[in-house]
Design an enzyme around this catalytic site. Sequence first.
Site, short mmCIF file in Angstrom:
data_model
loop_
_atom_site.label_atom_id
_atom_site.label_comp_id
_atom_site.label_asym_id
_atom_site.label_seq_id
_atom_site.Cartn_x
_atom_site.Cartn_y
_atom_site.Cartn_z
N HIS A 1 0.86 -1.19 0.00
CA HIS A 1 0.00 0.00 0.00
C HIS A 1 0.89 1.23 0.00
O HIS A 1 1.85 1.32 0.78
CB HIS A 1 -0.90 0.03 1.25
CG HIS A 1 -1.71 1.29 1.32
ND1 HIS A 1 -2.90 1.44 0.63
CD2 HIS A 1 -1.47 2.47 1.93
CE1 HIS A 1 -3.37 2.66 0.85
NE2 HIS A 1 -2.53 3.30 1.62
N ASP B 1 -15.05 2.52 7.37
CA ASP B 1 -14.03 3.44 6.86
C ASP B 1 -14.58 4.31 5.74
O ASP B 1 -14.30 5.50 5.66
CB ASP B 1 -12.79 2.68 6.37
CG ASP B 1 -11.80 3.67 5.82
OD1 ASP B 1 -11.35 4.55 6.60
OD2 ASP B 1 -11.50 3.64 4.62
N ARG C 1 -14.47 12.63 7.49
CA ARG C 1 -13.21 13.30 7.84
C ARG C 1 -12.79 14.28 6.75
O ARG C 1 -12.24 15.36 7.03
CB ARG C 1 -12.10 12.25 8.05
CG ARG C 1 -12.28 11.46 9.36
CD ARG C 1 -11.38 10.24 9.37
NE ARG C 1 -10.00 10.57 9.12
CZ ARG C 1 -9.14 9.80 8.44
NH1 ARG C 1 -9.53 8.63 7.94
NH2 ARG C 1 -7.91 10.18 8.25
N SER D 1 -7.65 3.74 9.16
CA SER D 1 -8.37 3.74 7.88
C SER D 1 -7.65 2.83 6.87
O SER D 1 -8.25 1.94 6.26
CB SER D 1 -8.43 5.18 7.38
OG SER D 1 -8.78 5.24 6.03
N LYS E 1 -8.73 -1.57 5.89
CA LYS E 1 -9.01 -2.08 4.53
C LYS E 1 -8.04 -3.20 4.16
O LYS E 1 -8.43 -4.19 3.54
CB LYS E 1 -8.92 -0.92 3.52
CG LYS E 1 -10.09 0.04 3.66
CD LYS E 1 -9.96 1.25 2.76
CE LYS E 1 -8.97 2.24 3.29
NZ LYS E 1 -9.11 3.62 2.85
#
Length: 436
Positions: free
Chosen positions: A93, A172, A179, A194, A198
């Site tokens: 990620h 999320d 947010r 967050s 995921k």
Amino acid sequence: MTEPEAGGQGAPDAVDLIRAKRDGRTLSAADIRWLIGAYTDGLVADEQMSALAMAVYFRGLSAGELATWTSAMVGTGRRLDLSAVPAPTVDKHSTGGVGDKVSLILAPLVASCGAAVPQLSGRGLGHTGGTLDKLEAIPGWRATVTASEFVTLLSTVGCVICAASDDLAPADRKLYALRDVTGTVESIPLIASSIMSKKIAEGTDALVLDVKVGRGAFMRERAAARELAETMVRLGADNGVRTTALLTAMDVPLGRAVGNAVEVAESVEVLAGGGPEDLVTVTLALAREMLALAGLDADPAAALADGRALASYRAMIAAQGGDPDAPLPQAAHVRTVPAPETGYLRDLDALAVGTAAWRLGAGRARKEDPVSAGAGVLCLAKPGDRVERGQPLLELRADEPGRFDRALDALRGGFEIRPEPPVLGPPVLERIALPE
Ligand code: URA
């Protein structure tokens, strides 16, 4: 001294939890689980969750609170079961950067070395592009894949990049949108939970985080990037996902291409054994981390050089309906920016280039906006290159000529030419892992 825990007897009340966090108290695990579930189910109002997110922004979450918060977010949806995949699963990620097309190269590269790469990705918002937007520039390629197709593709092709379904960490989805409009994105515990909720829900065995640092990144300061990386590495371990992180530089665009089709083309260059040095260095560093976490002893540089990575990429694109041989979309209009003087290109501001590409149509301002496949910026010179006055430095591409002026505005002051060559820093800054 430890703060007393909020909550306790009786049913939790959102206002009590907001007050508790506002005053710096620790929320109990039961209260956090209730809060996240009740918010996802619409029982806690947006304005209450906004106040709570702001309280977290100022007060933070303890390690224990954060672990519960993250697993509660995972628990609002389903966790994919990848146990039928006959290879170790490992994902990457990135926190997002300008010209960051690493996923397009890395997933097939690591798959070609024997791991399975399950990559649920997103679309871009703002000056950093999204992996799905880039792949959608390829004619025929589709981002949606069912859960059973996901497992089949991982088992056969070895890698999948696709959109996350709505039932993965739905808390999320709702909380991130909130947010975004309440000034509470920039909170390390909220970002970490967050991202990790995921990735944990995705079912991967292992994960490598590419935390970008610099003016083109979400995290401008190295200390904050390190804190985010350490927090996520710990959350991964607490949830059974072996996780490490690299901090990588994002002061200048990664590679030369910034946009959608242009980034696909540059990714194919790297997969074919070429491509810009900084992009190759970052990709190989991440590939080595992923392979080590997967327990595989393979050389990713050899897989780029001998065509295995490219073959894996072609299979990945074709399996999702794409034609890897189809010509990529081209923007109708091109304009170049010449070097104003002779010397060495010292600096090229990633944020300026990312904003220019975005204004040319490569990115979106609101999540429902379309993106242009052909728009973007090519950096014809990179810091350290010698340039002659009048030589093209940047090539701007757009479908509509009316977009050039605002893109050029973004680039004003975004590069610097000096008589002496610059001292360039390394693209990979630091590795973060839990002590053995
Ligand atoms: N990306 C995410 O997925 N979540 C955040 O909070 C920030 C960036």
